[in-house]
Design an enzyme around this catalytic site. Structure first.
Site, PDB file in Angstrom:
ATOM      1  CB  CYS A   1      80.033   0.138 128.179  1.00  8.88           C
ATOM      2  SG  CYS A   1      78.880   0.587 126.867  1.00  8.88           S
ATOM      3  N   GLY A   2      77.372  -2.038 128.855  1.00 12.61           N
ATOM      4  CA  GLY A   2      76.008  -2.069 129.344  1.00 12.61           C
ATOM      5  C   GLY A   2      75.014  -1.347 128.459  1.00 12.61           C
TER       6      GLY A   2
END
Length: 276
Positions: A112-113
């Site tokens: 998701c970063g």
């Protein structure tokens, strides 16, 4: 759940082609919602899963994402609302989490970063510590036996070859429960959710269970294990670097490449007895 399909089977480098019936694992979305005691419904997540055990999936997911901590946090009737590919879990009257804050800080996986250090710190901030920590020890031979015991009950995997499994074992190697799903994280959420729904404790932890994963050990699976208080995670495949870091941070014994006769111990080897 499985679906029958027709395929063209190519063999002998293309010299032999036949049509046959095959089976594949079903994959469909599930929307998970929460209903506050004020009656407002909050959408939490949409996950692609194999239909079945949706109640377990929902509450397991909500627990490992630090939204639910005890069976008492939700109404006795499960599911609260269940439709086609959506489920709404009603919160109990005496439980009112800050849902807006949860939505702002929500993350689901290492893809998701969110950077590794921030992810691990987020688990530290939301994970509750059990009042009494029960440490475990497991014999070497017990660990060697686990993959075969799981394979014996993996009916959907045996028929489709395209599904993941997660299982809980006792420290003497007895199978407690298992779940299968097209998503490895869903299989674990279903497994944790099944135990969550049976628990009557004020705070839910699975300190005495060995977790076995049918594939690799990724960060999101170790994150879920840490939230559930699991102390030993074994995987048939390899762990990621962040999975190892997470296991180290939470005192989890992490074992990879487990098969009959060999495995790698990445963290906290002291829980494995008879190493020689």
């Amino acid at each position: 759940m499985i679906k029958k399909v027709f395929v063209k089977k190519v063999q002998q480098s293309g010299k032999e082609i036949s049509q046959k019936q095959d089976v594949v694992a079903i994959e469909e979305p599930l929307e998970i919602n929460l209903k506050s005691n004020g009656g407002k419904i909050f959408p939490v997540s949409v996950t692609m899963r194999t239909p079945g055990n949706d109640e377990e999936l929902a509450v397991g997911f909500l627990h490992t994402e630090a939204i639910l901590f005890s069976r008492k946090n939700i109404e006795q009737e499960i599911p609260s609302n269940l439709g086609f590919n959506w489920i709404t879990i009603n919160l109990s009257e005496n439980f009112d989490p800050n849902i807006e804050k949860l939505k702002r800080n929500f993350y689901t996986s290492s893809s998701c970063g969110v950077c590794g250090k921030e992810s691990i710190e987020a688990i530290h901030q939301t994970r509750r510590i059990p009042a009494e920590i029960v440490d475990i020890e497991v014999n070497l031979e017990t660990l060697f036996s686990l993959p075969e015991e799981l394979y014996k009950v993996q009916k959907t995997f045996q028929s489709t070859g395209g599904i993941h499994a997660a299982a809980f074992f006792s420290t003497d190697g007895k199978l407690i429960s298992y779940r299968e799903d097209v998503g490895r994280h869903n299989a674990l959420d279903k497994l944790i959710g099944a135990e969550f729904l049976k628990s009557s404790k004020e705070a839910f932890f699975l300190q005495e269970n060995i977790l076995l994963l049918s594939g690799r050990a990724s960060f999101e699976l170790l994150q879920k294990a840490a939230m559930a208080g699991i102390q030993m995670v074994c995987a048939i495949g390899a762990p990621s670097s962040l999975a190892i870091e997470t296991a180290e941070n939470f005192g989890i014994t992490l074992i990879g490449f487990l098969k009959n006769g060999s495995f790698n111990i990445y963290t906290n080897a002291e829980r494995v007895k008879n190493l020689g």
